[in-house]
Design an enzyme around this catalytic site. Sequence first.
Site, PDB file in Angstrom:
ATOM      1  N   GLU A 112       0.838  -1.200   0.000  1.00 50.72           N
ATOM      2  CA  GLU A 112       0.000   0.000   0.000  1.00 50.72           C
ATOM      3  C   GLU A 112       0.875   1.253   0.000  1.00 50.72           C
ATOM      4  O   GLU A 112       0.638   2.185   0.778  1.00 50.72           O
ATOM      5  CB  GLU A 112      -0.955  -0.013   1.203  1.00 50.72           C
ATOM      6  CG  GLU A 112      -1.999  -1.105   1.116  1.00 50.72           C
ATOM      7  CD  GLU A 112      -3.040  -1.048   2.241  1.00 50.72           C
ATOM      8  OE1 GLU A 112      -2.794  -0.372   3.262  1.00 50.72           O
ATOM      9  OE2 GLU A 112      -4.103  -1.678   2.092  1.00 50.72           O
ATOM     10  N   GLU A 171      -6.503  -8.084  -0.708  1.00 47.29           N
ATOM     11  CA  GLU A 171      -6.948  -8.119   0.688  1.00 47.29           C
ATOM     12  C   GLU A 171      -8.448  -7.896   0.712  1.00 47.29           C
ATOM     13  O   GLU A 171      -8.924  -6.759   0.705  1.00 47.29           O
ATOM     14  CB  GLU A 171      -6.275  -7.017   1.527  1.00 47.29           C
ATOM     15  CG  GLU A 171      -4.809  -7.206   1.791  1.00 47.29           C
ATOM     16  CD  GLU A 171      -4.242  -6.174   2.770  1.00 47.29           C
ATOM     17  OE1 GLU A 171      -4.989  -5.310   3.272  1.00 47.29           O
ATOM     18  OE2 GLU A 171      -3.020  -6.223   3.018  1.00 47.29           O
TER      19      GLU A 171
END
Length: 643
Positions: free
Chosen positions: A182, A262
């Site tokens: 991320e 995710e």
Amino acid sequence: MTRRELWCFLLLQPLLTAGLQANRTFEIDYNGDQFLKDGKPFRYISGSIHYSRIPRFYWKDRLLKMKMAGLNAIQTYVPWNFHEPLPGMYQFSGDHDLEYFLQLADEIGLLVILRPGPYICAEWDMGGLPAWLLEKKSIVLRSSDVDYLKAVDNWLGILLPKMKPYLYQNGGPIITVQVENEYGSYFSCDYNYLRFLLNLFHQHLGKDVVLFTTDGASEKYLQCGSLQGLYATVDFGTGSNVTNSFLIQRKIEPRGPLVNSEFYTGWLDHWHEAHQTVSSEAIVTTLMDMLSRGANVNLYMFIGGTNFGFWNGANTPYSPQPTSYDYDAPLSEAGDLTEKYFALREAIGKFEKLPEGPIPPSTPKFAYGKVAMKQVNTVEKTLDILCPAGPINSTYPLTFVEVKQYFGFVLYRTTLPKNCSEPVNLSSLNGVHDRAYVSVNGVPQGILERNKVFSINITGEAGDTLDVLVENLGRVNYGSEIDDYKGLIYNLTLESVILKDWLIFPLDMEDTLQCYLSSNAAFKKNPSNSTLPSFYVGHFSIPTGIPDLPQDTYIQFPNWTKGQVWINGFNLGRYWPARGPQVTLYVPRHILVTSAPNNITVLELERSPCNFQEKCFVEMVDKPVLDGPLSSSEKSSKVVRSL
Ligand SMILES: *[C@@H]1O[C@H](CO)[C@@H](O)[C@H](O)[C@H]1NC(C)=O
Ligand SMILES: *[C@@H]1O[C@H](CO)[C@@H](O)[C@H](O)[C@H]1NC(C)=O
Ligand SMILES: *[C@@H]1O[C@H](CO)[C@@H](O)[C@H](O)[C@H]1NC(C)=O
Ligand SMILES: *[C@@H]1O[C@H](CO)[C@@H](O)[C@H](O)[C@H]1NC(C)=O
Ligand SMILES: *[C@@H]1O[C@H](CO)[C@@H](O)[C@H](O)[C@H]1NC(C)=O
Ligand SMILES: *[C@@H]1O[C@H](CO)[C@@H](O)[C@H](O)[C@H]1NC(C)=O
Ligand SMILES: *[C@@H]1O[C@H](CO)[C@@H](O)[C@H](O)[C@H]1NC(C)=O
Ligand SMILES: *[C@@H]1O[C@H](CO)[C@@H](O)[C@H](O)[C@H]1NC(C)=O
Ligand SMILES: *[C@@H]1O[C@H](CO)[C@@H](O)[C@H](O)[C@H]1NC(C)=O
Ligand SMILES: *[C@@H]1O[C@H](CO)[C@@H](O)[C@H](O)[C@H]1NC(C)=O
């Protein structure tokens, strides 16, 4: 076949095998919008499991349960700080044996999506970065900072060559490897850093490895998080619009497989916030939606596990996570099968053939009952054992990193420069990271806490000993404040006069507690105040005559306040029922023994029941409580004050 033919066949056999090995391939099919495994279309339905949050003893059990749920892959992070606690000192054995974990996954028939960071977030201390990186005060983590890159280069130079034989094309289970994590959510947006990582990963793993990035499903995140050469994927949960989220991925990757790296099966907790859950129905609906689009999905978490020891992270404004990382995942913290597990298995079964055979059952739990505890000594009276090298002298306070104590506790000691017979204002300027237990000549004065309590009144006389025991509650793991220094990071002032001439005791709880347990006869019972941070011990034996003991259990702390607990020297983590919501701590059975009494050591930092109750005890129960009450008195101190 003639003899000669047979001879040739036998000779060729190893070559044929080698040939078959050689064309094991895993790649992205941009034309077909899919992955190709050995040249054939392949889609993964994966689940996250962090080996660092599960004892090695249980790895196989958890992986088997994941396989039986219909998953064909697992995803795991590699926490750098778990493997390199000090620069150049590496841990890869026992619970740190990543290679053994990969071998188990392979044997069980699970492919692996590896996420070696170097930054991982993961609600793990400092997002997996080692705290010793902060020894360079001006370091810019997750950027092209030369010292940061040098440390990354060293670490990945150790880790990635170990991983190379486990790549799918080399005969192992690893199909894809994530670079960073991320990154688009971080402020630095440094493409040179990502390029450096891309080259480093290629250098160690070869060019034929599928490397990818993961970012939140928003254009803003993907902009800074993705780089040509790294396949961009997204992450999102049940609350998101699936069409929109994959459209965002398509803006960066117009062709290739759809991937949600995710997909959240639950959510993380913080102390003093309600336990988080996500309904099975919502998860099943969104999962089916994604699978029916042909998307690849990783369920984060499939089993959350436990932040044993001091491994939890924190979010900002500063809010640390509790010991349990149950995550409301389909397999519970203790690896138990939940209703969510079976709902997901059924949903997956509509898309893939489920494996035959029995599902390993939930492990039995045993309520060993109450264990009487007795106070052994205070931390202050134990300093010569907890800090055998003696204190460090310093005019002004030093941080944990400066005294090379990365986790747990440091005690700062000085003397009061003047009489404080009337209450005097001791102020931290919010420089206590993260919680400080303050006493004068062994009399507790109060607690300072980051973002919550900046100052307390103290009393005492000139020359009295002022002790400030500072606890690291876990480093920030997400956002721009991951350079989270611990200890007294600013000066303490007494009515605006800066306190000087400190003795700083870095406290080694792990090694010394072992010797503490075996030599506790050396300690005299200290009758002084119970509210000083103190050690308590108790013993319990596994009952005889009951088959299959020891079994897993949960430990709880009725009328205790906040502290740390070890069983037989294994650091189970923090307890804090006074704040909630976690009430019980998971105790895996492999740390218990039947041959001798089991030793429980508790460090209670605030107030134990041992001094106001006739008898005090901790209790082993057979059911977890992760959604206990959030104390209302604690709630009032929740008001965040800012400078
Ligand atoms: C390896 O490649 C050969 C020739 O391209 C092919 O016939 C064979 O099926 C491949 N093996 C595997 C395991 O896919
Ligand atoms: C999701 O987004 C798509 C595309 O923007 C839109 O057409 C659809 O109505 C949205 N679905 C929901 C449930 O909001
Ligand atoms: C540290 O300070 C103490 C008294 O505060 C003193 O006795 C001791 O000699 C000092 N040690 C060093 C190494 O400076
Ligand atoms: C502090 O108070 C004590 C008595 O409480 C007194 O004897 C002493 O002189 C005082 N010291 C200072 C520095 O004022
Ligand atoms: C601290 O002490 C001062 C008097 O010295 C008093 O005015 C103040 O209310 C006290 N603060 C608290 C929070 O007790
Ligand atoms: C200490 O002083 C500060 C600044 O004057 C004040 O805001 C704070 O309330 C005082 N603390 C106590 C415990 O009285
Ligand atoms: C403490 O104050 C001194 C003197 O002002 C200053 O030099 C030092 O940097 C301060 N230390 C911290 C940790 O803020
Ligand atoms: C518990 O502590 C005692 C000493 O107090 C020691 O002899 C014993 O080996 C310990 N038990 C375990 C299981 O570590
Ligand atoms: C115990 O603590 C209280 C304040 O919490 C204090 O009044 C008392 O003097 C302390 N007792 C001892 C023996 O230190
Ligand atoms: C906790 O403390 C309260 C009040 O002192 C007492 O009534 C209760 O029995 C205690 N609970 C346990 C489990 O010891």
